[in-house]
Design an enzyme around this catalytic site. Structure first.
Site, PDB file in Angstrom:
ATOM      1  N   ALA A   1       0.869  -1.171   0.000  1.00  0.00           N
ATOM      2  CA  ALA A   1       0.000   0.000   0.000  1.00  0.00           C
ATOM      3  C   ALA A   1       0.912   1.228   0.000  1.00  0.00           C
ATOM      4  O   ALA A   1       2.084   1.131   0.350  1.00  0.00           O
ATOM      5  CB  ALA A   1      -0.875  -0.012   1.243  1.00  0.00           C
TER       6      ALA A   1
ATOM      7  N   GLY B   1       0.690  -5.014   0.914  1.00  0.00           N
ATOM      8  CA  GLY B   1      -0.423  -5.077  -0.033  1.00  0.00           C
ATOM      9  C   GLY B   1      -0.035  -5.706  -1.365  1.00  0.00           C
ATOM     10  O   GLY B   1      -0.884  -6.260  -2.064  1.00  0.00           O
TER      11      GLY B   1
ATOM     12  N   GLU C   1      -0.378  -9.310  -0.802  1.00  0.00           N
ATOM     13  CA  GLU C   1      -1.816  -9.592  -0.702  1.00  0.00           C
ATOM     14  C   GLU C   1      -2.471  -9.594  -2.083  1.00  0.00           C
ATOM     15  O   GLU C   1      -3.304 -10.442  -2.390  1.00  0.00           O
ATOM     16  CB  GLU C   1      -2.477  -8.565   0.226  1.00  0.00           C
ATOM     17  CG  GLU C   1      -1.996  -8.730   1.666  1.00  0.00           C
ATOM     18  CD  GLU C   1      -2.394  -7.587   2.581  1.00  0.00           C
ATOM     19  OE1 GLU C   1      -2.208  -6.406   2.199  1.00  0.00           O
ATOM     20  OE2 GLU C   1      -2.891  -7.871   3.683  1.00  0.00           O
TER      21      GLU C   1
ATOM     22  N   GLU D   1       4.220  -5.222   7.454  1.00  0.00           N
ATOM     23  CA  GLU D   1       3.420  -4.192   8.130  1.00  0.00           C
ATOM     24  C   GLU D   1       3.793  -4.003   9.590  1.00  0.00           C
ATOM     25  O   GLU D   1       3.703  -2.901  10.121  1.00  0.00           O
ATOM     26  CB  GLU D   1       1.918  -4.523   8.022  1.00  0.00           C
ATOM     27  CG  GLU D   1       1.331  -4.349   6.626  1.00  0.00           C
ATOM     28  CD  GLU D   1       1.440  -5.595   5.758  1.00  0.00           C
ATOM     29  OE1 GLU D   1       2.194  -6.527   6.105  1.00  0.00           O
ATOM     30  OE2 GLU D   1       0.749  -5.646   4.717  1.00  0.00           O
TER      31      GLU D   1
HETATM   32  N1  CAA Z   1       4.620   3.279  -0.376  1.00  0.00           N
HETATM   33  C1  CAA Z   1       5.042   4.452  -0.874  1.00  0.00           C
HETATM   34  N2  CAA Z   1       6.221   4.600  -1.496  1.00  0.00           N
HETATM   35  C2  CAA Z   1       7.000   3.523  -1.601  1.00  0.00           C
HETATM   36  C3  CAA Z   1       6.633   2.257  -1.111  1.00  0.00           C
HETATM   37  C4  CAA Z   1       5.363   2.148  -0.463  1.00  0.00           C
HETATM   38  N3  CAA Z   1       4.913   0.994   0.025  1.00  0.00           N
HETATM   39  N4  CAA Z   1       7.629   1.386  -1.342  1.00  0.00           N
HETATM   40  C5  CAA Z   1       8.595   2.072  -1.999  1.00  0.00           C
HETATM   41  N5  CAA Z   1       8.219   3.353  -2.159  1.00  0.00           N
HETATM   42  C6  CAA Z   1       8.979   4.427  -2.806  1.00  0.00           C
HETATM   43  C7  CAA Z   1      10.125   4.892  -1.915  1.00  0.00           C
HETATM   44  O1  CAA Z   1       9.655   5.794  -0.932  1.00  0.00           O
HETATM   45  C8  CAA Z   1      11.045   5.518  -2.926  1.00  0.00           C
HETATM   46  O2  CAA Z   1      10.530   6.776  -3.258  1.00  0.00           O
HETATM   47  P1  CAA Z   1      11.531   8.057  -3.386  1.00  0.00           P
HETATM   48  O3  CAA Z   1      12.407   7.712  -4.545  1.00  0.00           O
HETATM   49  O4  CAA Z   1      10.597   9.182  -3.630  1.00  0.00           O
HETATM   50  O5  CAA Z   1      12.280   8.125  -2.095  1.00  0.00           O
HETATM   51  C9  CAA Z   1      10.873   4.623  -4.150  1.00  0.00           C
HETATM   52  O6  CAA Z   1       9.621   3.932  -3.961  1.00  0.00           O
HETATM   53  C10 CAA Z   1      11.963   3.573  -4.282  1.00  0.00           C
HETATM   54  O7  CAA Z   1      12.030   2.846  -3.060  1.00  0.00           O
HETATM   55  P2  CAA Z   1      13.408   2.664  -2.232  1.00  0.00           P
HETATM   56  O8  CAA Z   1      14.337   3.796  -2.468  1.00  0.00           O
HETATM   57  O9  CAA Z   1      13.026   2.372  -0.809  1.00  0.00           O
HETATM   58  O10 CAA Z   1      13.985   1.338  -2.946  1.00  0.00           O
HETATM   59  P3  CAA Z   1      14.946   0.234  -2.311  1.00  0.00           P
HETATM   60  O11 CAA Z   1      15.352  -0.635  -3.449  1.00  0.00           O
HETATM   61  O12 CAA Z   1      15.984   0.860  -1.452  1.00  0.00           O
HETATM   62  O13 CAA Z   1      13.974  -0.619  -1.308  1.00  0.00           O
HETATM   63  C11 CAA Z   1      11.962  -1.791  -0.668  1.00  0.00           C
HETATM   64  C12 CAA Z   1      12.924  -1.361  -1.811  1.00  0.00           C
HETATM   65  C13 CAA Z   1      12.693  -2.775   0.266  1.00  0.00           C
HETATM   66  C14 CAA Z   1      10.774  -2.470  -1.298  1.00  0.00           C
HETATM   67  C15 CAA Z   1      11.536  -0.547   0.138  1.00  0.00           C
HETATM   68  O14 CAA Z   1      11.078   0.450  -0.762  1.00  0.00           O
HETATM   69  C16 CAA Z   1      10.460  -0.786   1.153  1.00  0.00           C
HETATM   70  O15 CAA Z   1      10.717  -1.312   2.225  1.00  0.00           O
HETATM   71  N6  CAA Z   1       9.178  -0.392   0.822  1.00  0.00           N
HETATM   72  C17 CAA Z   1       8.077  -0.508   1.738  1.00  0.00           C
HETATM   73  C18 CAA Z   1       7.597  -1.943   1.864  1.00  0.00           C
HETATM   74  C19 CAA Z   1       6.445  -2.023   2.851  1.00  0.00           C
HETATM   75  O16 CAA Z   1       6.575  -1.750   4.030  1.00  0.00           O
HETATM   76  N7  CAA Z   1       5.255  -2.436   2.363  1.00  0.00           N
HETATM   77  C20 CAA Z   1       4.080  -2.581   3.179  1.00  0.00           C
HETATM   78  C21 CAA Z   1       3.251  -1.338   3.106  1.00  0.00           C
HETATM   79  S1  CAA Z   1       1.902  -1.349   4.272  1.00  0.00           S
HETATM   80  C22 CAA Z   1       0.669  -2.232   3.504  1.00  0.00           C
HETATM   81  O17 CAA Z   1       0.817  -2.735   2.430  1.00  0.00           O
HETATM   82  C23 CAA Z   1      -0.631  -2.328   4.286  1.00  0.00           C
HETATM   83  C24 CAA Z   1      -1.582  -3.366   3.775  1.00  0.00           C
HETATM   84  O18 CAA Z   1      -1.556  -4.503   4.193  1.00  0.00           O
HETATM   85  C25 CAA Z   1      -2.610  -3.042   2.793  1.00  0.00           C
END
Ligand code: CAA
Length: 261
Positions: free
Chosen positions: A67, A111, A114, A134
């Site tokens: 998400a 998400g 999911e 999460e």
């Molecule tokens: N939401 C918003 N933006 C996101 C994102 C997310 N889930 N995942 C990545 N991005 C964005 C980053 O903020 C970054 O943006 P900027 O360039 O503007 O800074 C861009 O995508 C590239 O990401 P990274 O620089 O972080 O890339 P990386 O290769 O270093 O890392 C990653 C990759 C490990 C996937 C890391 O991005 C990460 O941990 N993302 C979040 C994963 C996460 O926690 N997902 C769960 C979300 S909560 C959810 O989904 C609730 C539900 O159940 C419905």
């Protein structure tokens, strides 16, 4: 076809709809506009008689990183509960009666994992990384992760994944049965999904619909009611033209030409 901002839609093979999530700057984070476009594209496919099966994929780097955390971070309880935040995500599971194959490359987190699990068949490549991180954000899965992951891999493994936030490698996902097949490369994964979709598109749409319906019922019904439900649907298919076409063709050693009736 129709043009979208966050997804790409095409039909690379007869009978097959193909959706690519296309929000590369955010690793396909599933913001509300993206989900609305995805649901719209899937509803169009559901209504389109020329489409029999659908493949959903992301990019090589990310199926979807979850998400959109930036969109969610300031939500209050009232915002989330009041708008039933994320409820529409699961819409596709109820309205889509055609098979959906998810082809997962790169990150499928939160998400994203999911959404991948909403696929009737899940394929992955060696590059795929699944997980429900999460807990690291101070929340829990909200789009079916605790339910679908547990059904897919069992309680103890799902607990470990959800409570630690640790990722699941594609190899592990294959061994645990989270995915049906693991391919060497992202391209092979997408091609494999399209080939499977094309194969399904070669069968009677009526039989395919019934098959998806009865398999899904196994997720909700006990074994006895499930087997009874299956048998009733099986009986019902003797009222279809395609049952006559399929069995007559077999007996005559001919290829079936389905009427989808
Ligand atoms: N939401 C918003 N933006 C996101 C994102 C997310 N889930 N995942 C990545 N991005 C964005 C980053 O903020 C970054 O943006 P900027 O360039 O503007 O800074 C861009 O995508 C590239 O990401 P990274 O620089 O972080 O890339 P990386 O290769 O270093 O890392 C990653 C990759 C490990 C996937 C890391 O991005 C990460 O941990 N993302 C979040 C994963 C996460 O926690 N997902 C769960 C979300 S909560 C959810 O989904 C609730 C539900 O159940 C419905």
């Amino acid at each position: 076809g129709k043009s979208y901002e966050h997804i790409k839609v095409s039909s690379p093979k007869p009978g097959v709809g193909f959706i690519e999530l296309n929000r590369p700057k955010a690793l396909n984070a599933l913001c509300t506009p993206l989900i609305l476009e995805l649901n719209s594209a899937l509803r169009n496919y559901q209504a389109d008689n020329s489409i029999s099966a659908i493949v959903l994929t992301g990019s090589e780097r990310a199926f979807a990183a979850g998400a959109d955390i930036k969109e969610m971070k300031d939500l209050s309880f009232a915002d989330a509960y009041g708008a039933d935040f994320i409820e529409t995500w699961s819409d596709l599971v109820t309205f889509l009666k055609k098979p959906l194959i998810t082809a997962v490359n790169g990150y499928a987190l939160g998400g994203g994992c999911e959404l991948a699990m909403m696929g009737d068949i899940v394929y992955a490549s060696n590059s795929a990384v699944f997980g429900q991180p999460e807990i690291k954000l101070g929340v829990i899965p909200g789009a079916g992760g605790s339910q679908r992951l547990t059904k897919a891999i069992g309680k103890s493994r799902a607990m470990e994944v959800i409570l630690t936030g640790d990722n699941i490698s594609s190899k592990q996902a294959g061994e645990w049965g989270l995915v049906a097949k693991v391919f060497e490369t992202p391209q092979e994964c997408v091609d494999g999904a399209l080939a499977t979709a094309a194969k399904i598109a070669g069968y009677s749409q009526i039989a395919v619909k019934a098959a998806k319906e009865v398999v899904n019922k196994s997720q909700d019904l006990g074994i006895r009611e499930g087997v009874e439900f299956e048998r009733r649907v099986f009986h019902g298919l003797f009222g279809s033209e395609d049952q006559k076409i399929g069995m007559t063709a077999f007996a005559a050693k001919k290829k079936a030409e389905w009427s989808n009736k």
